[in-house]
Design a protein around this motif. Structure first.
Motif, PDB file in Angstrom:
ATOM      1  N   UNK A 119       0.830  -1.204   0.000  1.00  0.00           N
ATOM      2  CA  UNK A 119       0.000   0.000   0.000  1.00  0.00           C
ATOM      3  C   UNK A 119       0.864   1.254   0.000  1.00  0.00           C
ATOM      4  N   UNK A 120       1.982   1.201   0.775  1.00  0.00           N
ATOM      5  CA  UNK A 120       2.870   2.368   0.802  1.00  0.00           C
ATOM      6  C   UNK A 120       3.519   2.598  -0.546  1.00  0.00           C
ATOM      7  N   UNK A 121       3.868   1.516  -1.226  1.00  0.00           N
ATOM      8  CA  UNK A 121       4.436   1.665  -2.581  1.00  0.00           C
ATOM      9  C   UNK A 121       3.426   2.322  -3.511  1.00  0.00           C
ATOM     10  N   UNK A 122       2.193   1.910  -3.403  1.00  0.00           N
ATOM     11  CA  UNK A 122       1.150   2.502  -4.233  1.00  0.00           C
ATOM     12  C   UNK A 122       0.982   3.978  -3.913  1.00  0.00           C
ATOM     13  N   UNK A 123       1.043   4.323  -2.636  1.00  0.00           N
ATOM     14  CA  UNK A 123       0.899   5.723  -2.252  1.00  0.00           C
ATOM     15  C   UNK A 123       2.031   6.566  -2.812  1.00  0.00           C
ATOM     16  N   UNK A 124       3.267   6.041  -2.717  1.00  0.00           N
ATOM     17  CA  UNK A 124       4.419   6.796  -3.216  1.00  0.00           C
ATOM     18  C   UNK A 124       4.308   7.022  -4.716  1.00  0.00           C
ATOM     19  N   UNK A 125       4.009   5.982  -5.449  1.00  0.00           N
ATOM     20  CA  UNK A 125       3.903   6.128  -6.906  1.00  0.00           C
ATOM     21  C   UNK A 125       2.706   7.005  -7.297  1.00  0.00           C
ATOM     22  N   UNK A 126       1.657   6.951  -6.540  1.00  0.00           N
ATOM     23  CA  UNK A 126       0.500   7.799  -6.845  1.00  0.00           C
ATOM     24  C   UNK A 126       0.855   9.272  -6.684  1.00  0.00           C
ATOM     25  N   UNK A 127       1.668   9.563  -5.630  1.00  0.00           N
ATOM     26  CA  UNK A 127       2.090  10.959  -5.459  1.00  0.00           C
ATOM     27  C   UNK A 127       3.074  11.379  -6.537  1.00  0.00           C
ATOM     28  N   UNK A 128       4.015  10.489  -6.858  1.00  0.00           N
ATOM     29  CA  UNK A 128       5.010  10.852  -7.861  1.00  0.00           C
ATOM     30  C   UNK A 128       4.395  11.013  -9.252  1.00  0.00           C
ATOM     31  N   UNK A 129       3.338  10.262  -9.553  1.00  0.00           N
ATOM     32  CA  UNK A 129       2.687  10.384 -10.880  1.00  0.00           C
ATOM     33  C   UNK A 129       1.937  11.699 -11.049  1.00  0.00           C
ATOM     34  N   UNK A 130       1.752  12.420  -9.970  1.00  0.00           N
ATOM     35  CA  UNK A 130       1.130  13.751 -10.125  1.00  0.00           C
ATOM     36  C   UNK A 130       2.025  14.706 -10.868  1.00  0.00           C
ATOM     37  N   UNK A 165      -3.523  15.582 -17.809  1.00  0.00           N
ATOM     38  CA  UNK A 165      -2.112  15.870 -18.075  1.00  0.00           C
ATOM     39  C   UNK A 165      -1.950  16.646 -19.379  1.00  0.00           C
ATOM     40  N   UNK A 166      -1.252  17.789 -19.321  1.00  0.00           N
ATOM     41  CA  UNK A 166      -1.000  18.538 -20.562  1.00  0.00           C
ATOM     42  C   UNK A 166       0.385  18.301 -21.147  1.00  0.00           C
ATOM     43  N   UNK A 167       1.199  17.452 -20.501  1.00  0.00           N
ATOM     44  CA  UNK A 167       2.605  17.352 -20.919  1.00  0.00           C
ATOM     45  C   UNK A 167       2.966  15.960 -21.397  1.00  0.00           C
ATOM     46  N   UNK A 216       0.447  15.949 -13.906  1.00  0.00           N
ATOM     47  CA  UNK A 216      -0.711  16.852 -13.804  1.00  0.00           C
ATOM     48  C   UNK A 216      -0.353  18.070 -12.957  1.00  0.00           C
ATOM     49  N   UNK A 217      -0.500  17.948 -11.658  1.00  0.00           N
ATOM     50  CA  UNK A 217      -0.144  19.003 -10.707  1.00  0.00           C
ATOM     51  C   UNK A 217       0.809  18.396  -9.693  1.00  0.00           C
ATOM     52  N   UNK A 218       2.118  18.590  -9.834  1.00  0.00           N
ATOM     53  CA  UNK A 218       3.093  17.903  -8.971  1.00  0.00           C
ATOM     54  C   UNK A 218       2.920  18.293  -7.508  1.00  0.00           C
ATOM     55  N   UNK A 219       3.069  17.280  -6.653  1.00  0.00           N
ATOM     56  CA  UNK A 219       3.055  17.516  -5.222  1.00  0.00           C
ATOM     57  C   UNK A 219       4.475  17.805  -4.729  1.00  0.00           C
ATOM     58  N   UNK A 220       4.599  18.234  -3.459  1.00  0.00           N
ATOM     59  CA  UNK A 220       5.901  18.591  -2.882  1.00  0.00           C
ATOM     60  C   UNK A 220       6.803  17.377  -2.704  1.00  0.00           C
ATOM     61  N   UNK A 221       6.170  16.217  -2.641  1.00  0.00           N
ATOM     62  CA  UNK A 221       6.965  15.015  -2.391  1.00  0.00           C
ATOM     63  C   UNK A 221       7.645  14.472  -3.635  1.00  0.00           C
TER      64      UNK A 221
END
Length: 1469
Positions: free
Chosen positions: A84-95, A157-159, A98-103
């Motif tokens: 689950x933690x791996x999924x959370x990390x990749x979900x944040x990084x895939x932003x 995603x525009x890029x 779109x709109x990148x998070x601080x992480x």
């Protein structure tokens, strides 16, 4: 499509599940490293920080961390937290896309597409099935999050670059293939994620098509992989869903906003990007349509299981030996059905089929159609909600409840036909594509599916295209032998479930071909394959599939009325199928598949479309397209005529077991069609035989040599050679004749009417209409007992209905009784000989007595009759009583005398007071008529003329009586005669002087005899003292008395002397007079030349008795009343009485529509010339009625301003030939038909109509003034006005007695529209007959525009508004479309109502040319009769006349005592 492109399938499989560097270490080492690193990264994310991610500054650090995360995604479900933690990390990084998070680490921010493609590959490990223990639901939740993240990235995603898009699509393809390609296990991760996986894949693929269109290799890969996923029901459901979604966009692009809208679920509306170009939408739609390959492969488990994953599973499994025996393939029948429903939904969308509203909801506001998702259904709307899919599990049944997307009906234009016919099937759009175009798209699949599992003959098997129909039958799915077939039917493991998909395909094919336009050509290859599919589906016997047969019958009601080439080859198969469906014994077997009522209705529609074929094509042979030329025995050839008896038996059998009201009425209409068509054919053949016989008689008069040669040729000819006409007659005699069918119909209908239909209003009315139609059929009655039996049944029906308990009496019940009396009247008029039978007459009169009084005089034959005066009058209702009185009038006055000598145009005399006075010998004062008017029994106005007519020479009491009754006007001339007319001496013979005998000279011996007052014996009687008791005159005379006596003696002496002198003079004069003496001769009295014939007439009829002049106990009025004929408005009221017709009158307007015409002007101009219309149309017009001249016609002409009038000079027109029907536009001529109870005018409006009724309509103020004047005259006040309507007229036949058109009074009359109160006779029912060259023009027929041309004078009060917008307007439209076979297709439109359906014509019926006119006429009359029967305000003509007579009596009654009345009789007029 992608044959020249390489597939990426192998590369996807090789990239599936990226390996990490930690996989090279022992399992525990890699697990510890992954758990520690991932826990640390996730801790920072959970606290909203992200510093740990930001510390990854270099590319090497990020790559190492991603290796750890890749390994963490492969851990078993026991390490759920780490995964689950791996999924959370990749979900944040895939932003980062779109709109990148601080992480998000800095290297990923710098190259987002590069790292996103790598993360997509790593995330594939999350979806790998875990063999270790664990909760699959938790894995499914994490997969759902990744799928949701992928959706957001694709949409926002525009890029993203092309490589990233391809990476995302390959990731989704790989994930789907990993989970969906193997056989499905119950409860596995693939079973839970299947629907979501395919939905996300297709949704993202749609977005990719708009942003970065996938390359051909990707499309090929998608198609190859989807073919391996077809064993999942969710795969087919999502395929259907996205096909419908894209099809809705394609339809809007191709056909514009006017095409019926395909309603999509709200959550699916945004799946197609708004900025997606039209070309891109079309390309995407076509590729998605074929992404599943051939959906018919789903009916072949062998083909579906021939994939590497299925083979691998069979190799490693100890249970499954053959891949086609995997348990998951048991759901293939349901999946196959879903696929076929999806294809069917697409077909319906392209055809623009919209479901019509129910008949009961026509007047209600349309509701928004329900939004559906999933597969489409092709079951007709009436039975779709009750459909049932056999042999499917409970879960599948729940999924099957997902119905097709709704199609919003196209909003018709203001001028189009907005009414609905009785057919509840979906209506195709007029903008639909051609049949060939639809078949180019879906024909290959549908033809294959329609023959799935069928064993075809070698001559029927195809090679090449369409993947060899019928070759997919496997031993597992479709047993080959009959024993295996029976075992498969009984086995729960292999039910006949594939037949559901096959049935859906067959139904879809039927709808496609039934949507053929008029004149449209279909490729012969499609037609032949379609006929082959239907022939297989309609088979009976061991290969019979009831589900397929039911779907075919329900969806092919228009099959034989759409002008399909060669469709008649299916006729034997259709009759075989109908013989299974229509009889009740096997109907229950169709219950699981379709609603039984809808199935029977469709079967009856099919039957009605083929009833005329046997007598139309006769001995033409029908080829059996399924007959084997090698192994099977040669069957007997079918001819059209050989199927006639089977069709008749179908009609009879279906009527015996039919329970639905609408279906029963359709069958009754078909029965009357059969009898009428057969009777007309018999009549035509009889005329042909008579003509042939005459020709043979002429040939027999040849020379003796020619006769010898002819006899020799005949002797040499073989015995089996007979003329063609005799052969045809012999073949036809083997089947039911018109009379035989006539008798069978009477028996069955009468029996069912008494046993099952007596409580059903609509069916009872239809049955009575059928019996009335049978009475009018011109047929040779071989046994009059059949007619007597029919009359007896009708009388018994009336008796039963009248004798029902009071709680059961209602308006509907009384309507049935009224209709039964009308039917009885028709039978008595058409078969007048029935009244010569004492028993039949007794039944009729007892029934009339029951209707009038409410009871019979004798309930049983042994009862004593109960006289009228002793009975209490309690009729069922006043409507029933009035109708029974009308029937009694017909029996007494019209039976045996209709039509009268003046023709059927008028049941009354054409003479009125003015016409009679033209032939009277007497003279009348100017402005008055020498008629005495009396009222008899309060209902009969009798005008008596005492002047003899000009053609009568005998000086006898002569009276001319003009009688006005509720049933018309009648003229009688009567004489008081002492001798028979056969006596040639005449009326003077009894009063002439017969002369006296010649005197005789020998008078005998003259004896002088002294005359005595007493005999001589009196003198010899001695007197007695009593004799002397009376003194003599001398004894009592005194002086004074003596003087008076002397004076008296002197007067007597003078008188004696005077008389003696006179006697002497008389004797001398007599002596001098010759013999005989004219003064003393006895002479007869002089004949009386002046009479009071009215007094004699009334006296001899018994009206001048004192009791007759006194008021009756139950009435304030006496039996005989004198009227004041000198009143100013008296004759005007008589004219108003004459203006009320004695029969109901209707108008039918006939129009001709050429191909493509949509405007009223073009339609009206068609009938101007004969070359503009088809010859059959002119023949049809002549069969509706006979032409009459408007100016000389005494009956109804279609408009009140020209009806019931005397002929005038300005009314006669010159008739020109060569028109296309415009001659009968109402200006010069109309087509007229009249019977005992109604008269109909057929008007053909044209563009050049001179006396257009619209120009004669007054404005509102004029209408109000006319109504006000009429009300004033009704009360005897106000100024008099001219006559509005005249019933009197001139008999068009030569020698008729009538007034001359030069009469000043007739010439000076001006025609005006009658008052509203006088002419309101009930519902204004508009009946239009439309001849359409193209059946597709029905949809755009400008009904409201043409209603303005249908004025009859009854609707002038609302002329300022649109006729079509009037709330009381009732328009019934009968469309007639000529077929290429020479038959005619009928389409019925009309407002909804409880009694709106009338027979014999039924919507969809196919009629022969010889019966078309009479059936249209009967249907129009029955429609109007039903509307009047249902109207609350309608009064029959004789009731309105009766009320008017009573009004005249009340208004003009002479209040006189008996002496005054007698005195007035002796006064001259």
């Amino acid at each position: 499509m992608y044959s020249e492109w390489a597939s990426l399938h192998s590369s996807v499989l090789s990239d599936a599940g990226s390996a990490s560097v930690l996989h090279t270490f022992p399992e525990g080492v890699g697990r510890d490293v992954a758990c520690s690193v991932v826990r640390h990264l996730s801790h920072g994310l959970s606290h909203g920080g992200g510093e740990d991610g930001q510390k990854l500054d270099s590319e090497q650090q990020v790559n190492w961390t991603m290796e750890v995360l890749c390994y963490g995604l492969t851990l078993p479900l026991t390490d759920h937290d780490t995964i689950r933690d791996c999924v959370n990390v990749y979900s944040d990084w895939l932003t980062v896309l779109t709109t990148p998070k601080n992480s998000v680490p800095r290297p990923i921010l710098e190259e987002p597409n590069k790292y996103a493609q790598r993360m997509f590959k790593h995330l594939h490990n999350l979806f790998l099935p875990r063999s270790e223990g664990g909760n699959v639901d938790k894995q499914a939740l994490m997969c759902h999050r990744i799928l949701r993240t992928s959706q957001n990235i694709a949409k926002e995603s525009p890029i993203m670059t092309q490589q990233t898009w391809e990476g995302l699509l390959l990731f989704l393809l790989g994930v789907n293939d990993t989970l969906l390609a193997p056989p499905t296990a119950q409860g596995s991760i693939a079973d839970q994620l299947c629907d979501r996986l395919v939905s996300v894949l297709f949704e993202i693929w749609l977005v990719a098509c708009a942003r970065c269109f996938p390359s051909p290799p990707l499309w090929k890969t998608l198609r190859e992989m989807c073919i391996t996923w077809r064993h999942h029901a969710a795969m087919v459901d999502q395929w259907n869903r996205f096909n419908i979604l894209l099809t809705s966009k394609v339809l809007r692009i191709m056909y514009g906003p006017d095409f019926p809208e395909l309603k999509i679920a709200e959550e699916d509306m945004t799946m197609v990007p708004a900025d997606m170009e039209s070309e891109c939408v079309v390309q995407t739609w076509f590729r998605f349509l074929h992404v599943l390959g051939n959906p018919v492969d789903l009916s072949n488990p062998n083909l579906i299981s021939q994939t590497p994953r299925f083979v691998h599973m069979a190799m490693i499994s100890d249970v499954v030996i053959d891949p086609s025996h995997h348990p998951c393939l048991k759901r293939l029948p349901a999946i196959f059905l879903r696929a076929m429903k999806g294809v069917s939904g697409l077909v319906d969308a392209f055809l623009g089929m919209s479901s019509p509203r129910e008949v009961e909801d026509v007047d209600s506001a349309p509701t928004t159609p329900q939004v559906f998702r999933g597969s489409a259904s092709t079951t007709p709307p009436g039975s779709r909600k009750r459909s049932f899919i056999p042999s499917i599990s409970g879960k599948d049944k729940a999924e099957f409840r997902k119905s097709a997307p709704a199609i919003l009906p196209r909003q018709p234009s203001a001028s189009s036909v907005t009414l609905f016919s009785s057919d509840l099937h979906a209506v195709p759009s007029p903008c639909r594509p051609k049949v060939n175009s639809v078949l180019h798209l879906f024909g290959a699949w549908l033809f294959d599916a329609g023959l799935a599992g069928c064993e075809l003959e070698p001559t029927h098997k195809r090679q090449g295209s369409f993947s060899s129909m019928g070759s997919r039958r496997s031993s597992a799915a479709f047993p080959s032998s009959s024993q295996d077939m029976a075992a498969a039917v009984d086995s729960p493991e292999y039910p006949e479930s594939y037949e559901s998909g096959r049935a859906e395909a067959c139904g879809t094919l039927c709808r496609i071909f039934c949507c053929k336009r008029s004149g449209e050509e279909i490729l012969p290859a499609y037609l032949s394959r379609f006929y082959l599919v239907l022939a297989q589906g309609l088979q009976v016997g061991r290969y019979c599939s009831r589900e397929v047969m039911a779907k075919i019958v329900v969806n092919c009601t228009d099959l034989l009325r759409s002008d399909l080439k060669g469709v008649d080859v299916l006729l034997p198969r259709i009759v075989d199928a109908l013989e299974i469906i229509l009889p009740d014994r096997e109907l229950i077997k169709f219950r699981p598949y379709v609603n039984q009522i809808e199935l029977r209705r469709s079967a009856i529609q099919l039957l009605l479309s083929i009833l005329c074929l046997p007598l139309h094509f006769r001995d033409l042979q029908i080829q059996d397209i399924l007959r084997s030329h090698e192994t099977e025995e040669q069957p007997e050839h079918h001819t059209f005529l050989s199927l006639k008896l089977r069709m008749v038996n179908l009609l009879i059998g279906s009527l015996q077991c039919e329970q639905d009201s609408d279906n029963t009425q359709m069958i009754l209409g078909g029965m009357l069609l059969c009898v009428q068509d057969a009777a007309l054919l018999d009549e035509a053949e009889l005329q042909a035989e008579q003509a042939e016989l005459e020709q043979q008689n002429e040939e027999s008069e040849n020379t003796e040599k020619a006769a010898d040669q002819e006899q020799k040729g005949t002797a040499d000819a073989p015995d089996h050679e007979t003329p063609a006409s005799k052969l045809a007659q012999g073949l036809y005699s083997e089947y039911d004749s018109a009379y035989g069918l006539f008798v069978r119909c009477i028996h069955l209908v009468c029996q069912r009417l008494m046993s099952a239909w007596k409580t059903d209003l609509n069916v009872s009315l239809a049955a009575l209409e059928l019996l009335s139609g049978l009475a009018k059929v011109k047929i040779d009655i071989q046994d009059v007992l059949e007619c007597k039996r029919a009359v007896k049944w009708i009388c018994d029906y009336i008796g039963y209905q009248c004798s029902r308990p009071p709680p059961n009496h209602s308006r509907d019940l009384h309507s049935m009784i009224v209709a039964a009396f009308h039917c009885l009247t028709v039978w008595l008029v058409e078969h007048a000989d029935l009244m010569n039978d004492k028993e039949c007459l007794q039944h009729v009169l007892e029934t009339v007595e029951l209707g009038i009084s409410g009871s019979k005089s004798k309930v049983k034959a042994s009862d004593q009759p109960k006289y009228k005066g002793d009975k209490e009058l309690k009729p069922a209702s006043m409507r029933v009583k009035d109708t029974a009185e009308a029937t009694l009038y017909v029996v007494m006055s019209q039976v045996g005398s209709f039509p009268p000598t003046s023709g059927p145009a008028s049941l009354c005399t054409l003479l009125n007071e003015e016409a009679i006075m033209k032939y009277a010998r007497g003279s009348s004062s100017e402005g008055s008529l020498p008629f005495r008017y009396f009222v008899i029994d309060k209902n009969i106005i009798m005008g008596v003329l005492e002047q003899p007519l000009g053609n009568e020479q005998d000086p006898m009491p002569t009276v001319t009586v003009l009688i006005r009754t509720p049933y018309g006007r009648h003229a009688w001339t009567m004489q008081h005669r002492q001798l028979s007319r056969q006596d040639r001496l005449g009326s003077r013979s009894a009063l002439n002087d017969p002369g006296r005998p010649v005197p005789m000279s020998d008078v005998g011996i003259h004896h002088d005899v002294t005359h005595r007052n007493f005999p001589e014996e009196v003198d010899r009687v001695p007197p007695t003292k009593a004799d002397l008791s009376i003194p003599t005159l001398g004894q009592i005379t005194g002086e004074k008395l003596q003087q008076e006596l002397d004076k008296l003696r002197g007067l007597m002496d003078v008188q004696v002397q005077y008389e003696a002198a006179i006697n002497g003079l008389t004797e001398k004069r007599i002596a001098s007079t010759t013999f005989p003496n004219s003064d003393t001769e006895c002479k007869p009295p002089r004949i009386v030349q002046e009479f009071h014939p009215s007094r004699l007439f009334l006296s001899q009829l018994g009206f001048l008795s004192l009791d007759g002049l006194k008021s009756a106990p139950n009435s304030p009025l006496p039996a005989l009343i004198a009227l004041d004929s000198k009143a100013t408005t008296f004759h005007l009221d008589l004219e108003l009485l004459d203006s009320i017709p004695v029969r109901s009158f209707d108008t039918v307007f006939v129009f001709y529509v050429k191909c493509g015409q949509k405007t009223a002007t073009d339609i009206l101009n068609n009938v101007e010339a004969a070359e503009n219309v088809q010859p059959q149309f002119l023949e049809f017009l002549r069969s509706l009625g006979w032409p009459v001249e408007v100016g000389r016609h005494p009956g109804w002409t279609g408009h009140v301003s020209t009806s019931w009038k005397l002929a005038q000079d300005d009314d006669v027109f010159d008739v020109a030939d060569g028109t296309g029907g415009s001659l009968f536009n109402g200006d010069k001529q109309v087509l007229y038909y009249g019977d005992i109870s109604s008269e109909v005018a057929f008007v053909v409006p044209s563009g050049s109509r001179q006396g257009n009724c619209r120009d004669q309509l007054p404005d509102k103020q004029a209408v109000d003034r006319t109504s006000t004047q009429g009300d004033a005259m009704a009360t005897g006040a106000g100024p008099s006005r001219n006559l509005t309507l005249e019933l009197a007229g001139v008999d068009p036949s030569p020698g008729a007695v009538g007034p001359s058109p030069d009469t000043p009074t007739a010439q000076s009359r001006k025609r005006q529209l009658p008052s509203r109160a006088n002419m309101h006779v009930g519902p204004d029912t508009k009946v239009l007959v439309i001849w359409v060259e193209s059946y597709d023009d029905i949809e755009d027929f400008p009904l409201e525009d043409l209603l303005s041309e249908c004025a009859t004078g009854m609707d002038y009060a609302s002329s300022t508004s649109s006729l079509g917008s009037r709330p009381g307007m009732e328009a019934f439209v009968i469309f007639i479309h000529p077929l290429k076979t020479g038959l005619f297709r009928v389409n019925m439109h009309g407002p909804a109502g409880r009694v709106s359906k009338a027979i014999p014509l039924v919507d969809g019926m196919v009629v022969s040319r010889r019966a078309l006119g009479s059936l249209v006429r009967q249907t129009a009359i029955n429609i109007c009769h039903r509307r009047r029967l249902h109207a609350d305000t309608y009064q029959p003509p004789h009731i309105r006349r009766k009320i008017k007579i009573q009004e005249v009596v009340t208004k003009y009654r002479c209040q006189m005592s008996e002496p005054e009345f007698y005195t007035a009789l002796f006064h001259d007029m």
